[in-house]
Design a protein around this motif. Structure first.
Motif, PDB file in Angstrom:
ATOM      1  N   LEU A 525      58.793 -65.149 -18.620  1.00 42.51           N
ATOM      2  CA  LEU A 525      57.572 -64.653 -17.975  1.00 42.51           C
ATOM      3  C   LEU A 525      57.045 -63.473 -18.785  1.00 42.51           C
ATOM      4  O   LEU A 525      57.685 -62.430 -18.859  1.00 42.51           O
ATOM      5  N   ALA A 526      55.882 -63.653 -19.438  1.00 43.22           N
ATOM      6  CA  ALA A 526      55.278 -62.617 -20.284  1.00 43.22           C
ATOM      7  C   ALA A 526      54.160 -61.926 -19.507  1.00 43.22           C
ATOM      8  O   ALA A 526      53.223 -62.578 -19.045  1.00 43.22           O
ATOM      9  N   VAL A 527      54.261 -60.600 -19.388  1.00 40.37           N
ATOM     10  CA  VAL A 527      53.288 -59.819 -18.613  1.00 40.37           C
ATOM     11  C   VAL A 527      52.630 -58.800 -19.544  1.00 40.37           C
ATOM     12  O   VAL A 527      53.308 -57.921 -20.087  1.00 40.37           O
ATOM     13  N   GLU A 528      51.327 -58.925 -19.734  1.00 39.20           N
ATOM     14  CA  GLU A 528      50.585 -58.052 -20.666  1.00 39.20           C
ATOM     15  C   GLU A 528      49.119 -58.032 -20.233  1.00 39.20           C
ATOM     16  O   GLU A 528      48.512 -59.086 -20.031  1.00 39.20           O
ATOM     17  N   ASP A 529      48.539 -56.834 -20.077  1.00 40.31           N
ATOM     18  CA  ASP A 529      47.154 -56.757 -19.601  1.00 40.31           C
ATOM     19  C   ASP A 529      46.141 -57.011 -20.708  1.00 40.31           C
ATOM     20  O   ASP A 529      45.029 -57.467 -20.441  1.00 40.31           O
ATOM     21  N   ASP A 530      46.496 -56.746 -21.973  1.00 43.93           N
ATOM     22  CA  ASP A 530      45.570 -56.994 -23.080  1.00 43.93           C
ATOM     23  C   ASP A 530      45.623 -58.486 -23.428  1.00 43.93           C
ATOM     24  O   ASP A 530      46.645 -58.998 -23.881  1.00 43.93           O
ATOM     25  N   LEU A 558      54.677 -61.219  -9.987  1.00 41.98           N
ATOM     26  CA  LEU A 558      55.540 -61.428  -8.828  1.00 41.98           C
ATOM     27  C   LEU A 558      55.242 -62.770  -8.152  1.00 41.98           C
ATOM     28  O   LEU A 558      56.155 -63.462  -7.691  1.00 41.98           O
ATOM     29  N   ASP A 559      53.944 -63.148  -8.091  1.00 45.40           N
ATOM     30  CA  ASP A 559      53.594 -64.452  -7.523  1.00 45.40           C
ATOM     31  C   ASP A 559      54.234 -65.583  -8.327  1.00 45.40           C
ATOM     32  O   ASP A 559      54.785 -66.531  -7.765  1.00 45.40           O
ATOM     33  N   LEU A 560      54.154 -65.487  -9.661  1.00 41.05           N
ATOM     34  CA  LEU A 560      54.736 -66.522 -10.510  1.00 41.05           C
ATOM     35  C   LEU A 560      56.250 -66.574 -10.360  1.00 41.05           C
ATOM     36  O   LEU A 560      56.852 -67.652 -10.386  1.00 41.05           O
ATOM     37  N   LEU A 561      56.872 -65.409 -10.193  1.00 46.92           N
ATOM     38  CA  LEU A 561      58.330 -65.361 -10.058  1.00 46.92           C
ATOM     39  C   LEU A 561      58.773 -66.087  -8.792  1.00 46.92           C
ATOM     40  O   LEU A 561      59.786 -66.799  -8.792  1.00 46.92           O
ATOM     41  N   GLN A 562      58.024 -65.921  -7.703  1.00 46.82           N
ATOM     42  CA  GLN A 562      58.390 -66.578  -6.448  1.00 46.82           C
ATOM     43  C   GLN A 562      58.135 -68.081  -6.499  1.00 46.82           C
ATOM     44  O   GLN A 562      58.775 -68.851  -5.786  1.00 46.82           O
ATOM     45  N   GLU A 563      57.189 -68.498  -7.368  1.00 41.35           N
ATOM     46  CA  GLU A 563      56.870 -69.920  -7.484  1.00 41.35           C
ATOM     47  C   GLU A 563      57.790 -70.653  -8.452  1.00 41.35           C
ATOM     48  O   GLU A 563      57.875 -71.881  -8.401  1.00 41.35           O
ATOM     49  N   ASN A 564      58.462 -69.921  -9.350  1.00 39.99           N
ATOM     50  CA  ASN A 564      59.269 -70.555 -10.399  1.00 39.99           C
ATOM     51  C   ASN A 564      60.674 -69.976 -10.394  1.00 39.99           C
ATOM     52  O   ASN A 564      60.883 -68.806 -10.758  1.00 39.99           O
ATOM     53  N   SER A 565      61.620 -70.782 -10.004  1.00 38.42           N
ATOM     54  CA  SER A 565      63.011 -70.319  -9.925  1.00 38.42           C
ATOM     55  C   SER A 565      63.721 -70.390 -11.271  1.00 38.42           C
ATOM     56  O   SER A 565      64.857 -69.926 -11.394  1.00 38.42           O
ATOM     57  N   GLN A 566      63.073 -70.974 -12.302  1.00 35.24           N
ATOM     58  CA  GLN A 566      63.733 -71.175 -13.594  1.00 35.24           C
ATOM     59  C   GLN A 566      63.537 -70.012 -14.557  1.00 35.24           C
ATOM     60  O   GLN A 566      64.043 -70.042 -15.677  1.00 35.24           O
ATOM     61  N   LEU A 585      57.432 -53.021 -11.877  1.00 35.06           N
ATOM     62  CA  LEU A 585      57.525 -54.479 -11.759  1.00 35.06           C
ATOM     63  C   LEU A 585      58.968 -54.937 -11.941  1.00 35.06           C
ATOM     64  O   LEU A 585      59.468 -55.773 -11.179  1.00 35.06           O
ATOM     65  N   ALA A 586      59.631 -54.403 -12.965  1.00 36.58           N
ATOM     66  CA  ALA A 586      61.006 -54.817 -13.240  1.00 36.58           C
ATOM     67  C   ALA A 586      61.937 -54.505 -12.068  1.00 36.58           C
ATOM     68  O   ALA A 586      62.837 -55.292 -11.737  1.00 36.58           O
ATOM     69  N   GLN A 587      61.708 -53.362 -11.406  1.00 38.31           N
ATOM     70  CA  GLN A 587      62.530 -53.029 -10.245  1.00 38.31           C
ATOM     71  C   GLN A 587      62.319 -54.030  -9.112  1.00 38.31           C
ATOM     72  O   GLN A 587      63.271 -54.460  -8.459  1.00 38.31           O
ATOM     73  N   GLU A 588      61.030 -54.409  -8.882  1.00 40.70           N
ATOM     74  CA  GLU A 588      60.747 -55.409  -7.845  1.00 40.70           C
ATOM     75  C   GLU A 588      61.374 -56.752  -8.193  1.00 40.70           C
ATOM     76  O   GLU A 588      61.912 -57.458  -7.330  1.00 40.70           O
ATOM     77  N   VAL A 589      61.296 -57.123  -9.483  1.00 34.49           N
ATOM     78  CA  VAL A 589      61.872 -58.396  -9.931  1.00 34.49           C
ATOM     79  C   VAL A 589      63.378 -58.414  -9.709  1.00 34.49           C
ATOM     80  O   VAL A 589      63.943 -59.416  -9.251  1.00 34.49           O
ATOM     81  N   ARG A 590      64.040 -57.306 -10.018  1.00 37.04           N
ATOM     82  CA  ARG A 590      65.498 -57.256  -9.855  1.00 37.04           C
ATOM     83  C   ARG A 590      65.908 -57.361  -8.376  1.00 37.04           C
ATOM     84  O   ARG A 590      66.997 -57.844  -8.060  1.00 37.04           O
ATOM     85  N   LEU A 591      65.034 -56.897  -7.466  1.00 33.13           N
ATOM     86  CA  LEU A 591      65.332 -57.055  -6.040  1.00 33.13           C
ATOM     87  C   LEU A 591      65.288 -58.530  -5.638  1.00 33.13           C
ATOM     88  O   LEU A 591      66.086 -58.995  -4.818  1.00 33.13           O
TER      89      LEU A 591
END
Length: 641
Positions: A525-530, A558-566, A585-591
């Motif tokens: 999962l690549a997250v970048e605003d530019d 976070l939406d993509l993370l909940q939709e994709n378990s892989q 974001l990383a802290q939320e992902v680790r939860l």
């Protein structure tokens, strides 16, 4: 399970003969249940090329090489149980080509107790060919629409979305199922959304064209609410008696960014030429003033007049320093470039910086690797570093830290494409990072303009970074600013490296070396605003074999993370708009997913930013990074899981 037999109608041979005689011009044939042909019409002769004498007595399915849509035994069972069968079959002409037929079989009893099948056939070969042609054209059109970068949206005269291409799904961040059947105004922000249906009705009522037939720049809105500029071309057509409108959409975000960067570079070039020219002429005036003051001083006795003259000379010297800064920004200062090792130049300058900054500021110098040779005017470089350090000190009134990192980097073609004034190649990077108040986007955009300053009246000329910018450009280098309010600023100076043969150039895409980069088949999962940086990262990861999901901000991630378990790894920028930074974001992902690997990246190069233990096991990759650095770091994280 045996089929229930029906009692088919009994037909005499005379009745069958009469039927074929009356319907002789049609495609009708009769055969016994054992497939032996008994009657063969002229219509069959014309259709199949076999004369009646050749066909009668032959096995029908062998003669015509019949192909059924289901097993022949199943058809025989249906004839026995229902008395008829119908469907599409394929027969072979005497000349060898296939004929597609719509066929109907009817079962009858013969007087001798045997069974016969009356078969009527209609040639549908032309229809099948037309259907195949339509399918082929549809597939061809679908392939084109899925490939072209422009998005396509089709609506009816009520504004309802009928079709939404794959490029449109990617551009607007929603699937075709989510938008088809809804009003196209859902893809627009207000005030355009509320006014859209009125535009269509006005055109239908009056015929006045405002956008149909030519391009127009408008504003679109993605599913997450973010807005972007787009070029819209609309065409009109009539399908099945109803009017439809087809819109082709091109995202202008990258083009607008490049144009803005180019305008900024041109503005700085024009300002530089102006200030450089003024400074050059003003220096001549100061030379005359200072020279005459010196001659007058020699003729004056000690006293009040001599003291006044010294103040005038001091002011002239300040003016000379100011014009020197202007000349530096205008790239007209005289340089004396020599081969120098930046590690030694900056390292030897650290004691002076430490005394200048004071005890409240922790100064650190990190030298990474070797071969840090450049062709540069060392004294002017030290002056540039001093200016940056003084700005950092002023940004940290309560103390902080200033870290200077010197390293050798390669700016590749992908990086150069994102910045019009940058060329690819090997550089030595001097990155100076403070922990001060930082700059907002407006201040950052104007930071290198001459005479622009955020300091109070009399506290600065606004020429410090302007001078640094001009010196770096005159030296053939590149300057970048990264900053975040409340976290600090990084000033990065790229100077062309010498002895480039010592560092092998990265192989171009498609060379054998590129394929040797370590890769994998995990999902990243690549997250970048530019958007431009994100496209480069996604392309690099995909070329390494990874399945890549991309997001422009933390909430979408976070939406993509909940939709994709892989998802196996989160690759995120640190500084992003939208209310959520990369480390948050990383802290939320680790939860949600404690096992996921995390790789941070940012142009803000404070070494401790992503390694403070907030996200255990996270790694750090500083922009700009090479494809090899990215590949190795990702494999290091994934292989450690």
């Amino acid at each position: 399970m045996p089929h229930r037999l029906v009692s088919p109608r009994t037909a005499s041979y005379q009745e069958l003969d009469a039927m074929v005689h009356v319907l002789d011009g049609t495609e009708i044939l009769i055969h016994r249940f054992d497939e032996t042909i008994t009657h063969w019409s002229i219509g069959c002769e014309n259709m199949y090329g076999w004369a009646r004498e050749e066909a009668v007595g032959e096995k029908v399915y062998e003669l015509l090489a019949t192909k059924f849509p289901e097993p022949a035994e199943d058809i025989r069972d249906q004839l026995k149980s229902r008395g008829f069968w119908q469907g599409e079959i394929i027969h072979r002409h005497k000349s060898g080509y296939d004929i597609h037929l719509a066929s109907r079989f009817v079962l009858v009893n013969l007087p001798d107790g045997d069974l016969a099948v009356i078969q009527t056939n209609s040639d549908v070969s032309a229809l099948k060919g037309a259907q195949e042609a339509v399918k082929s054209r549809e597939a061809h059109l679908s392939s084109i629409l899925d490939t072209v970068p422009d998005a396509m949206v089709v609506i009816d005269d009520r504004g309802t979305v009928l079709s939404f291409s794959r490029a449109a799904e990617k551009l607007f961040g929603m699937s075709s199922d989510q938008i088809c059947g809804r009003n196209v105004s859902d893809l627009m922000p207000n005030p355009y959304r509320d006014a859209h249906d009125g535009y269509i009705n006005h055109y239908i009522d009056t015929g006045e064209k405002r956008i149909i037939g030519y391009g127009r720049v408008v504003t679109g809105q993605r599913a997450d609410g973010s807005q972007f500029p787009m070029e819209l071309h609309v065409g009109e057509a009539t399908a099945n008696g109803e009017r439809i409108f087809t819109g082709f959409i091109r995202d202008l975000t990258s083009r607008f960014k490049i144009e803005e960067d180019l305008r900024q570079a041109q503005k700085m070039e024009a300002i530089g030429q102006l200030t450089g020219g003024i400074a050059h002429d003003f220096n001549n005036l100061l030379t005359v003033i200072s020279g005459n003051l010196e001659m007058i001083e020699d003729k004056l006795p000690p006293g009040t007049l001599r003291d006044i003259l010294k103040e005038a000379q001091s002011a002239a010297q300040d003016g000379a320093i100011l014009t020197g800064q202007l000349l530096a920004f205008g790239r007209r200062q005289p340089l004396n470039p020599k081969h120098a090792d930046l590690g030694q130049v900056v390292g030897g300058f650290s004691d002076l910086l430490r005394r200048t900054l004071g005890e409240d500021i922790k100064l650190s110098t990190v030298i990474e690797g070797s071969d840090l040779d450049v062709l540069v005017d060392s004294s002017q470089l030290q002056n540039a570093i001093l200016n940056i350090a003084l700005n950092a000190r002023d940004a940290m009134p309560k103390g902080g830290s200033l870290t200077t990192t010197i390293s050798r980097v390669h700016l590749d073609a992908d990086y150069a494409k994102m910045y019009p004034d940058v060329r690819s190649g090997n550089f030595v990077l001097v990155a100076m990072t403070d922990t001060g108040v930082g700059m907002n986007e407006e201040v950052r955009q104007r930071a290198i303009e001459p005479f622009f300053t955020t300091k109070g009246v009399g506290a600065g000329t606004g020429l410090g970074l302007s001078m640094v910018y001009g010196f770096v450009k005159q030296s053939g280098g590149h300057l970048q600013l990264y900053s975040e309010v409340g976290r600090g600023t990084t000033v990065r100076i790229y100077l062309p490296a010498t002895h480039e043969a010592k560092v092998p150039e990265p192989m171009a895409a498609g060379d054998a070396g590129e394929n040797q980069l370590p890769g994998g088949n995990e999902t990243v999962l690549a997250v970048e605003d530019d958007a431009r940086v994100r496209r480069v990262a996604v392309a690099r990861l995909a070329s390494m074999g990874y399945t890549v999901l991309e997001a422009e901000n933390g909430h979408r991630a976070l939406d993509l993370l909940q939709e994709n378990s892989q998802i196996a790894l989160l690759f995120t920028d640190i500084v992003m708009p939208g209310g959520m930074t990369g480390d948050e974001l990383a802290q939320e992902v680790r939860l949600l997913r404690p096992d996921i690997a995390v790789l941070f990246t940012s142009g803000y190069s404070e070494p401790g930013l992503a390694s403070k233990g907030i996200v255990p096991g996270a790694q750090w990759l500083r922009k700009p990074y090479t494809a090899k650095e990215l590949a190795l770091k990702i494999r290091e994280l994934l292989d450690a899981k």
